[in-house]
Write a protein that holds these residues in place. Structure first.
Motif, PDB file in Angstrom:
ATOM      1  N   SER A 135       0.845  -1.195   0.000  1.00 44.70           N
ATOM      2  CA  SER A 135       0.000   0.000   0.000  1.00 44.70           C
ATOM      3  C   SER A 135       0.879   1.243   0.000  1.00 44.70           C
ATOM      4  CB  SER A 135      -0.914   0.011   1.237  1.00 44.70           C
ATOM      5  OG  SER A 135      -1.768  -1.121   1.232  1.00 44.70           O
ATOM      6  N   LEU A 136       0.507   2.243  -0.800  1.00 46.67           N
ATOM      7  CA  LEU A 136       1.286   3.475  -0.939  1.00 46.67           C
ATOM      8  C   LEU A 136       0.502   4.663  -0.393  1.00 46.67           C
ATOM      9  CD1 LEU A 136       2.581   2.939  -4.590  1.00 46.67           C
ATOM     10  CD2 LEU A 136       3.826   2.468  -2.469  1.00 46.67           C
ATOM     11  N   LEU A 137       1.207   5.754  -0.165  1.00 51.97           N
ATOM     12  CA  LEU A 137       0.576   7.015   0.211  1.00 51.97           C
ATOM     13  C   LEU A 137      -0.204   7.563  -0.990  1.00 51.97           C
ATOM     14  CD1 LEU A 137       3.490   8.677   2.234  1.00 51.97           C
ATOM     15  CD2 LEU A 137       1.307   7.839   3.156  1.00 51.97           C
ATOM     16  N   PRO A 138      -1.072   8.551  -0.771  1.00 54.34           N
ATOM     17  CA  PRO A 138      -1.841   9.095  -1.899  1.00 54.34           C
ATOM     18  C   PRO A 138      -1.006   9.613  -3.060  1.00 54.34           C
ATOM     19  CG  PRO A 138      -2.802   9.795   0.175  1.00 54.34           C
ATOM     20  CD  PRO A 138      -1.522   9.091   0.514  1.00 54.34           C
ATOM     21  N   ASP A 139       0.267   9.927  -2.834  1.00 53.55           N
ATOM     22  CA  ASP A 139       1.088  10.381  -3.963  1.00 53.55           C
ATOM     23  C   ASP A 139       1.482   9.233  -4.881  1.00 53.55           C
ATOM     24  OD1 ASP A 139       2.890   9.014  -2.397  1.00 53.55           O
ATOM     25  OD2 ASP A 139       4.394  10.604  -2.357  1.00 53.55           O
ATOM     26  N   GLY A 140       1.221   7.984  -4.456  1.00 52.85           N
ATOM     27  CA  GLY A 140       1.511   6.825  -5.288  1.00 52.85           C
ATOM     28  C   GLY A 140       2.979   6.490  -5.414  1.00 52.85           C
ATOM     29  N   MET A 141       3.841   7.072  -4.577  1.00 54.16           N
ATOM     30  CA  MET A 141       5.282   6.876  -4.707  1.00 54.16           C
ATOM     31  C   MET A 141       5.947   6.429  -3.418  1.00 54.16           C
ATOM     32  SD  MET A 141       6.157  10.293  -6.939  1.00 54.16           S
ATOM     33  CE  MET A 141       7.909   9.970  -6.821  1.00 54.16           C
ATOM     34  N   HIS A 142       5.392   6.804  -2.268  1.00 55.15           N
ATOM     35  CA  HIS A 142       6.084   6.577  -1.001  1.00 55.15           C
ATOM     36  C   HIS A 142       5.206   5.831  -0.006  1.00 55.15           C
ATOM     37  CE1 HIS A 142       7.987  10.251  -2.735  1.00 55.15           C
ATOM     38  NE2 HIS A 142       9.105   9.652  -2.323  1.00 55.15           N
ATOM     39  N   VAL A 143       5.876   5.321   1.043  1.00 56.10           N
ATOM     40  CA  VAL A 143       5.203   4.761   2.212  1.00 56.10           C
ATOM     41  C   VAL A 143       5.894   5.331   3.449  1.00 56.10           C
ATOM     42  CG1 VAL A 143       4.490   2.634   1.076  1.00 56.10           C
ATOM     43  CG2 VAL A 143       6.712   2.729   2.221  1.00 56.10           C
ATOM     44  N   THR A 144       5.205   5.265   4.552  1.00 55.01           N
ATOM     45  CA  THR A 144       5.788   5.710   5.818  1.00 55.01           C
ATOM     46  C   THR A 144       6.483   4.546   6.517  1.00 55.01           C
ATOM     47  OG1 THR A 144       3.772   5.217   7.057  1.00 55.01           O
ATOM     48  CG2 THR A 144       3.938   7.409   6.039  1.00 55.01           C
ATOM     49  N   THR A 145       7.175   4.869   7.606  1.00 58.07           N
ATOM     50  CA  THR A 145       7.849   3.824   8.371  1.00 58.07           C
ATOM     51  C   THR A 145       6.849   2.816   8.916  1.00 58.07           C
ATOM     52  OG1 THR A 145       9.564   5.415   8.999  1.00 58.07           O
ATOM     53  CG2 THR A 145       9.419   3.385  10.298  1.00 58.07           C
ATOM     54  N   ALA A 146       5.709   3.322   9.387  1.00 60.65           N
ATOM     55  CA  ALA A 146       4.685   2.419   9.909  1.00 60.65           C
ATOM     56  C   ALA A 146       4.156   1.495   8.813  1.00 60.65           C
ATOM     57  CB  ALA A 146       3.538   3.237  10.515  1.00 60.65           C
ATOM     58  N   MET A 147       4.019   1.987   7.600  1.00 63.88           N
ATOM     59  CA  MET A 147       3.532   1.164   6.490  1.00 63.88           C
ATOM     60  C   MET A 147       4.561   0.113   6.088  1.00 63.88           C
ATOM     61  SD  MET A 147       1.793   4.303   4.345  1.00 63.88           S
ATOM     62  CE  MET A 147       1.177   3.324   2.994  1.00 63.88           C
ATOM     63  N   VAL A 148       5.843   0.454   6.205  1.00 61.10           N
ATOM     64  CA  VAL A 148       6.887  -0.538   5.923  1.00 61.10           C
ATOM     65  C   VAL A 148       6.809  -1.673   6.934  1.00 61.10           C
ATOM     66  CG1 VAL A 148       9.372  -0.931   5.790  1.00 61.10           C
ATOM     67  CG2 VAL A 148       8.400   1.174   4.868  1.00 61.10           C
ATOM     68  N   ALA A 149       6.588  -1.330   8.197  1.00 55.10           N
ATOM     69  CA  ALA A 149       6.484  -2.353   9.247  1.00 55.10           C
ATOM     70  C   ALA A 149       5.271  -3.250   9.010  1.00 55.10           C
ATOM     71  CB  ALA A 149       6.397  -1.672  10.620  1.00 55.10           C
ATOM     72  N   VAL A 150       4.164  -2.665   8.553  1.00 51.98           N
ATOM     73  CA  VAL A 150       2.972  -3.466   8.272  1.00 51.98           C
ATOM     74  C   VAL A 150       3.237  -4.429   7.118  1.00 51.98           C
ATOM     75  CG1 VAL A 150       0.599  -3.352   7.441  1.00 51.98           C
ATOM     76  CG2 VAL A 150       1.366  -1.770   9.231  1.00 51.98           C
ATOM     77  N   TYR A 151       3.929  -3.959   6.108  1.00 51.31           N
ATOM     78  CA  TYR A 151       4.196  -4.817   4.951  1.00 51.31           C
ATOM     79  C   TYR A 151       5.023  -6.030   5.352  1.00 51.31           C
ATOM     80  CZ  TYR A 151       5.948  -6.427   0.451  1.00 51.31           C
ATOM     81  OH  TYR A 151       6.263  -7.209  -0.635  1.00 51.31           O
ATOM     82  N   PHE A 152       6.070  -5.818   6.149  1.00 45.34           N
ATOM     83  CA  PHE A 152       6.951  -6.925   6.522  1.00 45.34           C
ATOM     84  C   PHE A 152       6.476  -7.648   7.785  1.00 45.34           C
ATOM     85  CE2 PHE A 152       9.905  -4.283   3.981  1.00 45.34           C
ATOM     86  CZ  PHE A 152      10.281  -5.235   3.054  1.00 45.34           C
TER      87      PHE A 152
END
Length: 235
Positions: A31-48
């Motif tokens: 999942s990406l931020l609304p800009d379609g290019m980045h994720v936050t640190t919390a989103m990286v933790a959720v992914y892994f």
């Protein structure tokens, strides 16, 4: 064949895989931020599927490598502008940072996948990368270079089409397969003289033959009995 341990321990080897970001979505949707290019640190933790502190510790140990692959930490006016343009549309979905914010592009997230040892998702991403690398080495795809002479240029095609349209269309009727076109050259003067001589000779022979036949007929008639000597029944 490259093994997983070498990929985790060698920065140079990890750098050779950083462009293959499609591996992330092959394993799990990111999942990406609304800009379609980045994720936050919390989103990286959720992914892994690890705690956010694990990602922060990884950032502390490998900051230089991660920043070389696109990681940025924004603060102050840049952070405020990013919040207004990107996060303000979904205030409930994304936490609003106070002083700083780390932005992770897909390339940096892939870099994390090659560093995390205790994440099952990261291990699957590494397995995918190594499988693709092994396949490309054992079954290389060779594309023969195309020569310029094999490709007709646009100018050449345009010139050919213009010449075709400008050429006159013949109005002569199609030749019959049963007709035999004359390809004999015109007769010379000597041939014409010979033909005339042959025609004259045939004419003379025809005239003399006719005269001779008439003479024979006249002789036979004159040598026969006169009409007065014929029997009455034949007069």
């Amino acid at each position: 064949m490259i093994n997983e341990v070498a990929l985790v321990e060698s920065q140079a080897l990890r750098q050779s895989f950083t462009e293959r970001t499609e591996a992330l979505d092959r394993v799990k949707a990111l999942s990406l931020l609304p800009d379609g290019m980045h994720v936050t640190t919390a989103m990286v933790a959720v992914y892994f599927e690890v705690a956010e502190t694990v990602i922060n510790n990884l950032l502390s140990r490998h900051r230089e490598e991660l920043e070389s692959n696109g990681l940025r930490v924004i603060r102050g006016a840049e952070l405020q502008k990013f919040k207004e343009l990107t996060l303000s549309s979904c205030p409930r979905s994304y936490p609003q940072p106070r002083s700083s914010m780390a932005l992770w592009p897909r390339r940096t997230v892939l870099n994390v996948a090659m560093l995390l040892r205790d994440s099952e998702v990261a291990q699957r991403v590494r397995t995918y990368l190594l499988d693709v690398e092994h396949t490309s080495r054992t079954h290389p795809v060779v594309n023969a270079p195309r020569r310029d002479s094999d490709v007709e240029s646009l100018d050449a095609r345009a010139s050919r089409d213009s010449a075709r349209r400008a050429s006159p269309v013949s109005s002569a009727p199609p030749s019959s397969p049963y007709s035999t076109p004359s390809s004999r050259p015109p007769a010379s003067s000597s041939e014409n003289s010979s033909a005339s001589a042959r025609t004259s000779s045939r004419s003379r022979r025809g005239s003399s033959g006719t005269a001779s036949s008439w003479a024979v007929f006249s002789t036979r008639r004159s040598s026969g009995p006169s009409p007065e000597s014929w029997p009455p029944s034949t007069r």
